[in-house]
Write a protein that holds these residues in place. Sequence first.
Motif, PDB file in Angstrom:
ATOM      1  N   VAL A 202       0.841  -1.194   0.000  1.00 31.38           N
ATOM      2  CA  VAL A 202       0.000   0.000   0.000  1.00 31.38           C
ATOM      3  C   VAL A 202       0.873   1.240   0.000  1.00 31.38           C
ATOM      4  O   VAL A 202       1.714   1.410   0.885  1.00 31.38           O
ATOM      5  CB  VAL A 202      -0.925   0.015   1.232  1.00 31.38           C
ATOM      6  N   VAL A 223      -8.742   0.514   3.180  1.00 34.16           N
ATOM      7  CA  VAL A 223      -7.910  -0.673   2.929  1.00 34.16           C
ATOM      8  C   VAL A 223      -7.848  -1.529   4.194  1.00 34.16           C
ATOM      9  O   VAL A 223      -7.559  -1.036   5.291  1.00 34.16           O
ATOM     10  CB  VAL A 223      -6.493  -0.267   2.478  1.00 34.16           C
ATOM     11  N   VAL A 298      -7.146   0.733  -5.951  1.00 35.15           N
ATOM     12  CA  VAL A 298      -7.683   0.316  -4.665  1.00 35.15           C
ATOM     13  C   VAL A 298      -9.099  -0.152  -4.941  1.00 35.15           C
ATOM     14  O   VAL A 298      -9.840   0.490  -5.691  1.00 35.15           O
ATOM     15  CB  VAL A 298      -7.653   1.464  -3.624  1.00 35.15           C
ATOM     16  N   VAL A 309      -5.104  -3.003  -2.241  1.00 32.06           N
ATOM     17  CA  VAL A 309      -4.451  -2.381  -3.385  1.00 32.06           C
ATOM     18  C   VAL A 309      -3.958  -3.488  -4.303  1.00 32.06           C
ATOM     19  O   VAL A 309      -3.382  -4.475  -3.850  1.00 32.06           O
ATOM     20  CB  VAL A 309      -3.278  -1.485  -2.933  1.00 32.06           C
TER      21      VAL A 309
END
Length: 324
Positions: A202, A223, A298, A309
Amino acid sequence: MRKRLITALTGLALAATIGLIPSTTAYADPDIDTVQARVDRLYHEAEQASERYNDAKIELEALQGDVASLRADQERQDEALGKVREQVADAMVSQYQGQGISAVGEVIVSDDPGAFLSQLTTMSSYQDHQDALLGDYADEVEALDIREAATARRVKQVSSVESRLKDEKTTIDDKLEEAESLLGRLKDEERAEILSRGGTTVPSDVPASGRAAAAVQYAMAQVGDSYVYGAAGPNAFDCSGLTMMAWAQAGVGLPHSSSAQYSSGARVAESDLQAGDLVFYYSPISHVGMYIGNGLIVHAANPGAGVKVSNLHEMPYVGAVRPG
């Protein structure tokens, strides 16, 4: 003696052979790559059903709005018909009570030609008024019939869409249950390996400008959240639910459907992608993510991976749009 020796040796050989045969049937552990492929396929099929479910919900909401409007229009038309019905009834009662007949008598006994002509005109006007009332009544009845038929058609469509929703929900549940069953046959380490595959580091910062900055910031903050079919936050999302909520932070309304979102903005060539653009996958379209630059997106991936991601071309790429 020789016969007994041969028998003994035969018995020993048979015993040795039997000893080589397993006492129970052995089942090979499922191949991890095979399970990975099957689980991915099931997740994708479930997501296809989920996006069709989202489409059906949008259609259902529109139909329910139509039904409400049609019913209100039908009620107004019913009131208009009631007023005309009262006027017709009053006219018929007046004629029955002799008002029309008395006018005829006055014409017959009148010695005044002017009065005679005047009475004829009055009777003609009276008859015209009755004809107009009956014509209005017939028109209002026809208008009401049209509205009732339109309402009935929409109600039938609503029932059909609700049935589709039920079927798609069953498909989602069945596919997810089958995937979970496959994963359940693996050891914990193998299961963790499958669910962690395809992950990408990420980025610590995603440069974005304008309204897209708010959308990107929201999406990146999710996330690690769970993937749940039909969800749109705050702690779980499906693919279109995540992008819908992300762009809502920028004041842009998007439908909760990947295929519908594909028509929600200007098309963008892959070479012109900017952070915040929506990218779409599969044919027909059944998945959407958000571009964040450097060939990454994402997105709410699937129930095993959640929001993560990934590389832009991890799935079959279709195209992109720029909302707003």
